[in-house]
Motif scaffolding. Structure first.
Motif, PDB file in Angstrom:
ATOM      1  N   ILE A   1       0.845  -1.196   0.000  1.00  0.00           N
ATOM      2  CA  ILE A   1       0.000   0.000   0.000  1.00  0.00           C
ATOM      3  C   ILE A   1       0.875   1.239   0.000  1.00  0.00           C
ATOM      4  N   PHE A   2       0.708   2.088  -1.029  1.00  0.00           N
ATOM      5  CA  PHE A   2       1.435   3.348  -1.130  1.00  0.00           C
ATOM      6  C   PHE A   2       0.414   4.478  -1.267  1.00  0.00           C
ATOM      7  N   PHE A   3      -0.098   4.971  -0.168  1.00  0.00           N
ATOM      8  CA  PHE A   3      -1.011   6.103  -0.165  1.00  0.00           C
ATOM      9  C   PHE A   3      -0.260   7.329   0.359  1.00  0.00           C
ATOM     10  N   GLY A   4      -0.287   8.425  -0.414  1.00  0.00           N
ATOM     11  CA  GLY A   4       0.366   9.646   0.025  1.00  0.00           C
ATOM     12  C   GLY A   4       1.867   9.509   0.154  1.00  0.00           C
ATOM     13  N   ALA A   5       2.463   8.636  -0.645  1.00  0.00           N
ATOM     14  CA  ALA A   5       3.914   8.398  -0.575  1.00  0.00           C
ATOM     15  C   ALA A   5       4.660   9.251  -1.605  1.00  0.00           C
ATOM     16  N   ASN A   6       5.966   9.345  -1.431  1.00  0.00           N
ATOM     17  CA  ASN A   6       6.822  10.047  -2.387  1.00  0.00           C
ATOM     18  C   ASN A   6       7.816   9.058  -2.970  1.00  0.00           C
ATOM     19  N   LEU A   7       7.579   8.660  -4.235  1.00  0.00           N
ATOM     20  CA  LEU A   7       8.459   7.706  -4.920  1.00  0.00           C
ATOM     21  C   LEU A   7       9.112   8.379  -6.123  1.00  0.00           C
ATOM     22  N   PHE A   8       9.456   9.643  -5.954  1.00  0.00           N
ATOM     23  CA  PHE A   8      10.078  10.414  -7.030  1.00  0.00           C
ATOM     24  C   PHE A   8      11.361   9.729  -7.493  1.00  0.00           C
ATOM     25  N   SER A   9      11.470   9.506  -8.788  1.00  0.00           N
ATOM     26  CA  SER A   9      12.663   8.932  -9.404  1.00  0.00           C
ATOM     27  C   SER A   9      13.001   7.542  -8.849  1.00  0.00           C
ATOM     28  N   ALA A  10      11.977   6.805  -8.425  1.00  0.00           N
ATOM     29  CA  ALA A  10      12.200   5.442  -7.941  1.00  0.00           C
ATOM     30  C   ALA A  10      12.398   4.481  -9.114  1.00  0.00           C
ATOM     31  N   TYR A  11      12.976   3.325  -8.836  1.00  0.00           N
ATOM     32  CA  TYR A  11      13.226   2.306  -9.859  1.00  0.00           C
ATOM     33  C   TYR A  11      12.329   1.091  -9.599  1.00  0.00           C
ATOM     34  N   PHE A  12      11.640   0.634 -10.654  1.00  0.00           N
ATOM     35  CA  PHE A  12      10.747  -0.515 -10.542  1.00  0.00           C
ATOM     36  C   PHE A  12      11.070  -1.569 -11.608  1.00  0.00           C
ATOM     37  N   VAL A  13      12.282  -1.623 -12.091  1.00  0.00           N
ATOM     38  CA  VAL A  13      12.620  -2.535 -13.183  1.00  0.00           C
ATOM     39  C   VAL A  13      12.391  -3.980 -12.739  1.00  0.00           C
TER      40      VAL A  13
ATOM     41  N   GLY B   1      -1.377  -5.913  -7.970  1.00  0.00           N
ATOM     42  CA  GLY B   1      -2.233  -5.618  -6.825  1.00  0.00           C
ATOM     43  C   GLY B   1      -1.693  -4.553  -5.897  1.00  0.00           C
ATOM     44  N   MET B   2      -0.634  -3.856  -6.296  1.00  0.00           N
ATOM     45  CA  MET B   2      -0.098  -2.780  -5.459  1.00  0.00           C
ATOM     46  C   MET B   2      -1.115  -1.641  -5.410  1.00  0.00           C
ATOM     47  N   ALA B   3      -1.415  -1.152  -4.238  1.00  0.00           N
ATOM     48  CA  ALA B   3      -2.391  -0.074  -4.085  1.00  0.00           C
ATOM     49  C   ALA B   3      -1.650   1.251  -3.998  1.00  0.00           C
ATOM     50  N   ILE B   4      -2.039   2.204  -4.841  1.00  0.00           N
ATOM     51  CA  ILE B   4      -1.334   3.482  -4.877  1.00  0.00           C
ATOM     52  C   ILE B   4      -2.337   4.611  -5.067  1.00  0.00           C
ATOM     53  N   CYS B   5      -2.204   5.659  -4.282  1.00  0.00           N
ATOM     54  CA  CYS B   5      -3.119   6.793  -4.386  1.00  0.00           C
ATOM     55  C   CYS B   5      -2.411   8.035  -3.853  1.00  0.00           C
ATOM     56  N   ASN B   6      -2.573   9.148  -4.556  1.00  0.00           N
ATOM     57  CA  ASN B   6      -1.949  10.413  -4.153  1.00  0.00           C
ATOM     58  C   ASN B   6      -0.452  10.255  -3.895  1.00  0.00           C
ATOM     59  N   THR B   7       0.199   9.496  -4.744  1.00  0.00           N
ATOM     60  CA  THR B   7       1.623   9.212  -4.591  1.00  0.00           C
ATOM     61  C   THR B   7       2.412   9.802  -5.758  1.00  0.00           C
ATOM     62  N   ASN B   8       3.544  10.393  -5.453  1.00  0.00           N
ATOM     63  CA  ASN B   8       4.392  11.000  -6.473  1.00  0.00           C
ATOM     64  C   ASN B   8       5.308   9.940  -7.072  1.00  0.00           C
ATOM     65  N   ILE B   9       5.057   9.577  -8.346  1.00  0.00           N
ATOM     66  CA  ILE B   9       5.958   8.648  -9.043  1.00  0.00           C
ATOM     67  C   ILE B   9       6.572   9.342 -10.265  1.00  0.00           C
ATOM     68  N   GLN B  10       6.646  10.666 -10.195  1.00  0.00           N
ATOM     69  CA  GLN B  10       7.244  11.404 -11.301  1.00  0.00           C
ATOM     70  C   GLN B  10       8.701  10.985 -11.497  1.00  0.00           C
ATOM     71  N   ARG B  11       9.072  10.812 -12.766  1.00  0.00           N
ATOM     72  CA  ARG B  11      10.425  10.411 -13.172  1.00  0.00           C
ATOM     73  C   ARG B  11      10.808   9.012 -12.686  1.00  0.00           C
ATOM     74  N   ALA B  12       9.829   8.239 -12.247  1.00  0.00           N
ATOM     75  CA  ALA B  12      10.130   6.858 -11.843  1.00  0.00           C
ATOM     76  C   ALA B  12      10.493   6.035 -13.066  1.00  0.00           C
ATOM     77  N   ASN B  13      11.393   5.088 -12.887  1.00  0.00           N
ATOM     78  CA  ASN B  13      11.810   4.198 -13.967  1.00  0.00           C
ATOM     79  C   ASN B  13      10.954   2.933 -13.890  1.00  0.00           C
TER      80      ASN B  13
END
Length: 261
Positions: A155-167, A173-185
């Motif tokens: 669960i990633f609600f209200g998280a900051n994942l700026f420039s994170a890597y998900f390769v 089923g990952m839950a995500i809301c109001n989360t910053n994934i800008q520039r994530a890979n």
């Protein structure tokens, strides 16, 4: 007392605490359960110990080595474990609210069912880590490396994942809301994300939207505008719940659009 003497003193105190803890594990009458609350054991070696359920809340553990440890159910609330090493350790079910793990190494560690609310994991390595069903609400994770990690049902609600890597990460089923994934890979991770309104998966590639969504799966690969048009056909906006759903869908698309720019 100079730094060298302080380090020697910490090492001796740690040895005494761990020795008593090991005795407690085999005979509770002889030993004593370890308690590190508020203590400073920076740059100390905990590697290989069974420390299940130990309280590290408010402790200072900068640069400590926890590799190959059993840390299941431990309390790291408000602890400072920046630059610490947790490689191949079991941290299942830990409580780590507001803990600082900046630049720590969790490669191949287990953090399933853990509570990591508002913890700072910036620049951490989570390569091949297991975060199944972890509660990461409010987590700070800029530049975090989730390559090949298991994030299923996290669960990633209200998280900051700026420039994170998900390769090659498993984000089914990952839950995500109001989360910053800008520039994530996002790379080859097929993002199948279950948002807080139900099961839906998105994958944006060259402005083509691939998704898993009730009644619309036959149109996967359509443009974003085509998808939204189809969505409105199948989910009339006279229904207040559909209006809320459309708002969440647009938000998700915006997030992925920013992430792949």
């Amino acid at each position: 007392m100079n730094e060298e003497q302080l380090a020697a003193d910490r090492k001796e105190r740690l040895y005494n605490i761990l020795s008593l803890h090991e005795k407690w594990l085999t005979n509770k009458a002889e030993g004593r359960f370890a308690d590190f609350r508020g203590l400073d054991f920076s740059r100390c070696d905990f590697s290989g110990y069974d420390l299940a359920g130990v309280d590290f809340s408010c402790a200072t553990l900068r640069g400590a080595d926890f590799s190959n440890c059993n840390l299941t159910g431990c309390n790291f609330t408000d602890a400072d474990a920046q630059y610490a090493v947790f490689t191949q350790s079991d941290l299942s079910g830990i409580l780590a609210t507001r803990a600082k793990f900046v630049s720590a190494d969790f490669t191949q560690a287990r953090l399933n069912d853990s509570i990591l609310r508002e913890a700072d994991f910036s620049r951490c390595s989570m390569v091949k880590a297991d975060l199944y069903q972890a509660d990461c609400t409010g987590l700070i994770g800029s530049n975090i490396n989730f390559n090949e990690a298991n994030l299923e049902r996290a669960i990633f609600f209200g998280a900051n994942l700026f420039s994170a890597y998900f390769v090659s990460a498993n984000v089914k089923g990952m839950a995500i809301c109001n989360t910053n994934i800008q520039r994530a890979n996002l790379s080859d991770s097929f993002l199948q994300i279950s948002l807080n309104f139900g099961t839906m998966g998105f994958h944006l590639e060259e402005q083509k939207l691939y998704y898993s969504f009730p009644y619309l799966s036959n149109f996967s690969g359509s443009s974003i505008s085509e998808f939204l048009s189809l969505f409105l056909d199948f989910y009339p906006q006279e229904n207040p719940e559909n209006k809320r759903l459309l708002k969440e869908v647009k938000w998700a698309i915006d997030c992925f659009s920013m992430a792949v720019e």
